[in-house]
Design a protein around this motif. Structure first.
Motif, PDB file in Angstrom:
ATOM      1  N   PHE A  20      31.697  -4.780  25.113  1.00 35.75           N
ATOM      2  CA  PHE A  20      31.593  -5.659  23.959  1.00 35.75           C
ATOM      3  C   PHE A  20      31.425  -7.086  24.447  1.00 35.75           C
ATOM      4  O   PHE A  20      31.923  -7.442  25.506  1.00 35.75           O
ATOM      5  CB  PHE A  20      32.874  -5.608  23.108  1.00 35.75           C
ATOM      6  CG  PHE A  20      33.258  -4.227  22.687  1.00 35.75           C
ATOM      7  CD1 PHE A  20      32.714  -3.662  21.550  1.00 35.75           C
ATOM      8  CD2 PHE A  20      34.166  -3.487  23.437  1.00 35.75           C
ATOM      9  CE1 PHE A  20      33.066  -2.378  21.168  1.00 35.75           C
ATOM     10  CE2 PHE A  20      34.521  -2.209  23.057  1.00 35.75           C
ATOM     11  CZ  PHE A  20      33.972  -1.657  21.915  1.00 35.75           C
ATOM     12  N   ILE A  21      30.759  -7.901  23.651  1.00 37.10           N
ATOM     13  CA  ILE A  21      30.754  -9.340  23.899  1.00 37.10           C
ATOM     14  C   ILE A  21      31.968  -9.888  23.168  1.00 37.10           C
ATOM     15  O   ILE A  21      32.272  -9.468  22.046  1.00 37.10           O
ATOM     16  CB  ILE A  21      29.458  -9.995  23.396  1.00 37.10           C
ATOM     17  CG1 ILE A  21      28.286  -9.475  24.232  1.00 37.10           C
ATOM     18  CG2 ILE A  21      29.551 -11.514  23.475  1.00 37.10           C
ATOM     19  CD1 ILE A  21      26.933  -9.976  23.811  1.00 37.10           C
ATOM     20  N   GLN A  22      32.693 -10.796  23.808  1.00 39.11           N
ATOM     21  CA  GLN A  22      33.906 -11.389  23.232  1.00 39.11           C
ATOM     22  C   GLN A  22      33.676 -11.770  21.775  1.00 39.11           C
ATOM     23  O   GLN A  22      32.748 -12.524  21.462  1.00 39.11           O
ATOM     24  CB  GLN A  22      34.304 -12.624  24.050  1.00 39.11           C
ATOM     25  CG  GLN A  22      35.389 -13.475  23.444  1.00 39.11           C
ATOM     26  CD  GLN A  22      36.781 -13.041  23.823  1.00 39.11           C
ATOM     27  OE1 GLN A  22      36.996 -12.030  24.441  1.00 39.11           O
ATOM     28  NE2 GLN A  22      37.748 -13.836  23.449  1.00 39.11           N
ATOM     29  N   ALA A  23      34.492 -11.239  20.881  1.00 39.20           N
ATOM     30  CA  ALA A  23      34.411 -11.569  19.457  1.00 39.20           C
ATOM     31  C   ALA A  23      34.852 -13.020  19.256  1.00 39.20           C
ATOM     32  O   ALA A  23      35.736 -13.520  19.943  1.00 39.20           O
ATOM     33  CB  ALA A  23      35.298 -10.627  18.651  1.00 39.20           C
ATOM     34  N   ASP A  57      38.981 -19.764  27.731  1.00 36.91           N
ATOM     35  CA  ASP A  57      38.053 -19.556  26.627  1.00 36.91           C
ATOM     36  C   ASP A  57      36.998 -18.562  27.109  1.00 36.91           C
ATOM     37  O   ASP A  57      36.247 -18.859  28.033  1.00 36.91           O
ATOM     38  CB  ASP A  57      37.413 -20.884  26.238  1.00 36.91           C
ATOM     39  CG  ASP A  57      36.377 -20.728  25.147  1.00 36.91           C
ATOM     40  OD1 ASP A  57      36.375 -19.689  24.465  1.00 36.91           O
ATOM     41  OD2 ASP A  57      35.579 -21.660  24.970  1.00 36.91           O
ATOM     42  N   PHE A  58      36.940 -17.392  26.500  1.00 37.12           N
ATOM     43  CA  PHE A  58      36.078 -16.318  26.985  1.00 37.12           C
ATOM     44  C   PHE A  58      34.859 -16.067  26.109  1.00 37.12           C
ATOM     45  O   PHE A  58      34.272 -14.988  26.166  1.00 37.12           O
ATOM     46  CB  PHE A  58      36.892 -15.025  27.135  1.00 37.12           C
ATOM     47  CG  PHE A  58      38.093 -15.180  28.018  1.00 37.12           C
ATOM     48  CD1 PHE A  58      37.971 -15.660  29.309  1.00 37.12           C
ATOM     49  CD2 PHE A  58      39.354 -14.876  27.550  1.00 37.12           C
ATOM     50  CE1 PHE A  58      39.077 -15.809  30.121  1.00 37.12           C
ATOM     51  CE2 PHE A  58      40.474 -15.021  28.359  1.00 37.12           C
ATOM     52  CZ  PHE A  58      40.334 -15.496  29.650  1.00 37.12           C
ATOM     53  N   ASN A  59      34.467 -17.051  25.292  1.00 35.69           N
ATOM     54  CA  ASN A  59      33.295 -16.871  24.431  1.00 35.69           C
ATOM     55  C   ASN A  59      32.085 -16.495  25.272  1.00 35.69           C
ATOM     56  O   ASN A  59      31.786 -17.129  26.277  1.00 35.69           O
ATOM     57  CB  ASN A  59      32.995 -18.138  23.627  1.00 35.69           C
ATOM     58  CG  ASN A  59      33.985 -18.339  22.505  1.00 35.69           C
ATOM     59  OD1 ASN A  59      34.615 -17.396  22.049  1.00 35.69           O
ATOM     60  ND2 ASN A  59      34.126 -19.582  22.070  1.00 35.69           N
ATOM     61  N   GLY A  60      31.401 -15.441  24.839  1.00 35.86           N
ATOM     62  CA  GLY A  60      30.207 -14.979  25.531  1.00 35.86           C
ATOM     63  C   GLY A  60      30.475 -14.025  26.682  1.00 35.86           C
ATOM     64  O   GLY A  60      29.543 -13.442  27.226  1.00 35.86           O
ATOM     65  N   CYS A  61      31.735 -13.836  27.059  1.00 30.90           N
ATOM     66  CA  CYS A  61      32.073 -12.929  28.163  1.00 30.90           C
ATOM     67  C   CYS A  61      31.957 -11.472  27.705  1.00 30.90           C
ATOM     68  O   CYS A  61      32.154 -11.158  26.539  1.00 30.90           O
ATOM     69  CB  CYS A  61      33.494 -13.166  28.656  1.00 30.90           C
ATOM     70  SG  CYS A  61      33.670 -14.662  29.620  1.00 30.90           S
ATOM     71  N   PHE A  80      38.302  -4.795  31.744  1.00 35.20           N
ATOM     72  CA  PHE A  80      37.528  -5.704  32.583  1.00 35.20           C
ATOM     73  C   PHE A  80      37.059  -6.874  31.740  1.00 35.20           C
ATOM     74  O   PHE A  80      36.686  -6.713  30.577  1.00 35.20           O
ATOM     75  CB  PHE A  80      36.294  -4.998  33.156  1.00 35.20           C
ATOM     76  CG  PHE A  80      36.619  -3.894  34.124  1.00 35.20           C
ATOM     77  CD1 PHE A  80      36.606  -4.130  35.489  1.00 35.20           C
ATOM     78  CD2 PHE A  80      36.929  -2.630  33.670  1.00 35.20           C
ATOM     79  CE1 PHE A  80      36.901  -3.118  36.381  1.00 35.20           C
ATOM     80  CE2 PHE A  80      37.221  -1.606  34.546  1.00 35.20           C
ATOM     81  CZ  PHE A  80      37.207  -1.852  35.915  1.00 35.20           C
ATOM     82  N   LEU A  81      37.061  -8.051  32.336  1.00 34.14           N
ATOM     83  CA  LEU A  81      36.540  -9.260  31.709  1.00 34.14           C
ATOM     84  C   LEU A  81      35.547  -9.855  32.691  1.00 34.14           C
ATOM     85  O   LEU A  81      35.926 -10.187  33.822  1.00 34.14           O
ATOM     86  CB  LEU A  81      37.678 -10.240  31.410  1.00 34.14           C
ATOM     87  CG  LEU A  81      37.319 -11.520  30.699  1.00 34.14           C
ATOM     88  CD1 LEU A  81      36.774 -11.227  29.299  1.00 34.14           C
ATOM     89  CD2 LEU A  81      38.528 -12.432  30.607  1.00 34.14           C
ATOM     90  N   ALA A 110      34.728  -3.885  18.106  1.00 38.10           N
ATOM     91  CA  ALA A 110      34.750  -5.229  18.676  1.00 38.10           C
ATOM     92  C   ALA A 110      36.033  -5.425  19.478  1.00 38.10           C
ATOM     93  O   ALA A 110      37.022  -4.720  19.270  1.00 38.10           O
ATOM     94  CB  ALA A 110      34.656  -6.283  17.575  1.00 38.10           C
ATOM     95  N   ALA A 111      35.980  -6.392  20.388  1.00 41.51           N
ATOM     96  CA  ALA A 111      37.155  -6.697  21.216  1.00 41.51           C
ATOM     97  C   ALA A 111      37.185  -8.187  21.528  1.00 41.51           C
ATOM     98  O   ALA A 111      36.142  -8.857  21.540  1.00 41.51           O
ATOM     99  CB  ALA A 111      37.127  -5.890  22.505  1.00 41.51           C
TER     100      ALA A 111
END
Length: 130
Positions: A20-23, A57-61, A80-81, A110-111
């Motif tokens: 998933f892409i970071q929600a 901040d993990f937006n887009g990860c 995993f990130l 979502a995640a």
């Protein structure tokens, strides 16, 4: 295959892995603590992430959930990130039944990974209603 074999047959998930892409938000998601205690690789990876991204901040990860079976035959999800393993969620002793069923039945949509006030990482999962 006998009746007892069917009853005690170990179920396997539809998918062995989900990405998933970071929600952007996590309203309506369920929170799960990511365990990384006594797992040096995950602890080192979290330190690397903090060094590069102190705001966490993990937006887009990309968040990846991998189904694994631990050495003690406990089912679990490796988390995993951005391709770095940050911990595990263990399903042993009937823990996290709802999450396990959602993963097994491909019902996660979502995640989102976020730190709590103490800096520990949690994953927020959106589970589709049946």
């Amino acid at each position: 295959m006998g009746l007892l074999d069917l009853i005690f047959q170990k179920k396997t998930p539809v998918n062995q892995s989900m990405e998933f892409i970071q929600a952007r938000n996590f309203r309506g998601f369920k929170r799960y603590k990511i365990s990384n205690y006594d797992y040096p690789e995950a602890q080192e990876n979290i330190q690397k992430i903090r060094a590069v991204n102190p705001k966490m901040d993990f937006n887009g990860c990309i968040i990846k959930l991998d189904y694994i079976t631990c050495s003690n035959n406990t089912d679990a999800l490796a988390i995993f990130l951005a391709d770095l393993r940050i911990g595990t969620i263990f399903f042993g002793e009937n823990n996290f039944k709802e999450l396990k069923n959602a993963f097994y039945n491909n019902k996660i949509s979502a995640a989102c990974v976020r730190p709590d006030d103490l800096g520990e990482l949690n994953i927020f999962i959106q589970i589709d209603e049946e």
